[in-house]
Design an enzyme around this catalytic site. Structure first.
Site, short mmCIF file in Angstrom:
data_model
loop_
_atom_site.label_atom_id
_atom_site.label_comp_id
_atom_site.label_asym_id
_atom_site.label_seq_id
_atom_site.Cartn_x
_atom_site.Cartn_y
_atom_site.Cartn_z
N SER A 15 14.72 4.98 136.15
CA SER A 15 15.83 4.14 136.61
C SER A 15 16.90 3.98 135.53
O SER A 15 16.60 3.74 134.36
CB SER A 15 15.29 2.75 136.99
N SER A 17 19.16 1.62 135.96
CA SER A 17 19.67 0.25 136.13
C SER A 17 19.65 -0.57 134.84
O SER A 17 20.63 -1.28 134.57
CB SER A 17 18.89 -0.46 137.24
N THR A 62 14.32 -1.35 144.64
CA THR A 62 14.66 0.00 145.07
C THR A 62 13.45 0.61 145.79
O THR A 62 12.49 -0.10 146.11
CB THR A 62 15.18 0.83 143.87
N LYS A 66 12.85 -1.97 149.54
CA LYS A 66 14.03 -2.66 150.07
C LYS A 66 13.76 -3.41 151.37
O LYS A 66 14.32 -4.47 151.61
CB LYS A 66 15.18 -1.66 150.29
N ASN A 87 18.66 -4.92 148.42
CA ASN A 87 18.48 -4.34 147.08
C ASN A 87 18.75 -5.36 145.97
O ASN A 87 18.58 -5.07 144.80
CB ASN A 87 19.37 -3.10 146.89
N ASP A 103 24.41 -1.69 148.48
CA ASP A 103 24.51 -0.23 148.50
C ASP A 103 25.75 0.26 149.25
O ASP A 103 26.47 1.13 148.77
CB ASP A 103 23.27 0.39 149.18
N GLY A 128 21.12 12.23 158.23
CA GLY A 128 19.94 11.39 157.98
C GLY A 128 20.06 10.08 158.72
O GLY A 128 21.16 9.56 158.91
N TYR A 218 21.78 11.62 143.27
CA TYR A 218 22.45 12.18 142.11
C TYR A 218 21.41 12.84 141.22
O TYR A 218 20.22 12.52 141.30
CB TYR A 218 23.22 11.10 141.32
P1 ATR Z 1 15.45 6.51 153.27
O1 ATR Z 1 15.02 5.13 153.54
O2 ATR Z 1 15.60 6.83 151.81
O3 ATR Z 1 16.62 6.96 154.08
P2 ATR Z 1 13.51 7.57 155.08
O4 ATR Z 1 13.60 6.37 155.92
O5 ATR Z 1 12.17 8.16 154.78
O6 ATR Z 1 14.20 7.39 153.67
O7 ATR Z 1 14.44 8.67 155.75
C1 ATR Z 1 14.59 9.88 155.17
C2 ATR Z 1 15.64 10.63 155.97
O8 ATR Z 1 15.79 11.92 155.41
C3 ATR Z 1 15.29 10.83 157.42
O9 ATR Z 1 16.50 10.84 158.18
C4 ATR Z 1 14.63 12.20 157.40
O10 ATR Z 1 14.68 12.88 158.64
P3 ATR Z 1 13.57 12.55 159.77
O11 ATR Z 1 13.95 11.26 160.40
O12 ATR Z 1 13.68 13.70 160.72
O13 ATR Z 1 12.25 12.51 159.05
C5 ATR Z 1 15.51 12.90 156.40
N1 ATR Z 1 14.90 14.05 155.72
C6 ATR Z 1 13.92 14.03 154.79
N2 ATR Z 1 13.67 15.27 154.33
C7 ATR Z 1 14.50 16.11 155.01
C8 ATR Z 1 14.73 17.52 155.00
N3 ATR Z 1 14.05 18.32 154.18
N4 ATR Z 1 15.68 18.02 155.82
C9 ATR Z 1 16.38 17.21 156.65
N5 ATR Z 1 16.22 15.87 156.70
C10 ATR Z 1 15.29 15.32 155.89
#
Ligand code: ATR
Length: 276
Positions: A15, A17, A62, A66, A87, A103, A128, A218
């Site tokens: 981190s 932070s 984090t 969260k 957060n 965020d 996502g 990042y």
């Molecule tokens: P966060 O809270 O960090 O957003 P999360 O709730 O686990 O983490 O969500 C991860 C996101 O990344 C989801 O939208 C996931 O897609 P799915 O809903 O289909 O699982 C997406 N994701 C993770 N790995 C991926 C990959 N290799 N390619 C495309 N999308 C991905």
């Protein structure tokens, strides 16, 4: 005794932070301590209680904490309510714990102030549909884009999220395949794919002329999505380091009532990257 602050997460070793908040404290002449603490989800409640019982004033939470922080807070800001994630926790004078989510505003500040990217009337695509996406929707909508789309590997999650936030502005959820023949002025990567050095399969021509890309993740090296933006002629293709510093500045403001300057701290972290 110094006012105590901390970031809880799991893992937390890398981190930035503590570095950021110590820089803010030095810049604004505030005396405080800020440390990183490894807290797995099962230990979250006990760790937070102990922290505040022992005189802690404020916490950042984090991954993966969260949502737990959102459940824990006694009072929530409207943006934390919409994000269903917190957060930043702050001890109030009456002993209640206030929960906020900085965020989204951190992202918006980095886009609009640091990089001069216009959100008003633009066509925005978020890749996502997990927690990271949920946290940025409301602050982006506040800037009145023309459209907001969410594309996700599991399309149903994008559709559900879009329905939840739909209102005055057209907001649509879909799969990556359904993006063919559409164009966006700003594409934001909120998938966890970058974390595993991966990238969803995206159609070519997705980015409009003069469009920009932003990866919430990042890394020392350009992330796969930042690289995708560059090869797809993004006018700007940015990683989330600026957002990290901006969300921290907003948390600092909540705790200390002073808004630190972010540019020198972003520059310090970029330079640190350059020499590692
Ligand atoms: P966060 O809270 O960090 O957003 P999360 O709730 O686990 O983490 O969500 C991860 C996101 O990344 C989801 O939208 C996931 O897609 P799915 O809903 O289909 O699982 C997406 N994701 C993770 N790995 C991926 C990959 N290799 N390619 C495309 N999308 C991905």
């Amino acid at each position: 005794m110094k006012n105590r602050y901390a970031v809880f997460g799991h893992p937390i070793k890398h981190s930035k932070s503590p570095l950021i908040h110590h820089a803010f404290a030095e810049q604004t002449g505030q005396t405080l301590s800020y440390e990183a603490q490894d807290v797995p989800a099962e230990q979250f409640e006990t760790a937070v209680k102990d922290f505040f019982n022992q005189g802690g004033k404020g916490l950042n939470c984090t991954i993966p904490l969260k949502e737990l922080a959102w459940q824990y807070a006694d009072i929530l800001s409207p943006r934390a309510q919409a994000a269903k994630a917190v957060n930043t926790l702050a001890l109030q004078e009456d002993g209640m714990i206030f929960g906020d989510n900085t965020d989204g505003i951190g992202l918006v500040r980095d886009l609009t102030i640091n990089h001069n990217i216009q959100l008003e009337d633009s066509r925005i695509l978020i890749l996502g549909a997990g927690g990271a996406c949920r946290g940025i929707i409301r602050p982006l909508l506040d800037h009145k884009p023309q459209t907001l789309s969410i594309a996700n590997r599991t399309a149903s999650k994008a559709v559900t999220l879009a329905e939840e936030f739909s209102g005055l502005i057209a907001i649509k959820g879909c799969s990556f395949d359904e993006l063919t023949d559409r164009q966006f002025d700003l594409i934001i990567n909120a998938t966890a794919a970058s974390l595993s050095n991966d990238l969803p399969q995206l159609p070519s021509g997705l980015l409009a002329d003069n469009g920009s890309c932003y990866d919430l993740a990042y890394a020392n090296e350009p992330t796969p999505f930042v690289h995708w933006g560059k090869i797809n002629n993004a006018i700007k293709s940015l990683d989330g380091l600026g957002m990290l510093v901006e969300q921290a500045a907003e948390a600092f403001f909540i705790w200390r009532g002073i808004r630190p300057e972010t540019q020198p701290v972003i520059a310090m972290l970029r330079n640190a990257h350059a020499v590692t």
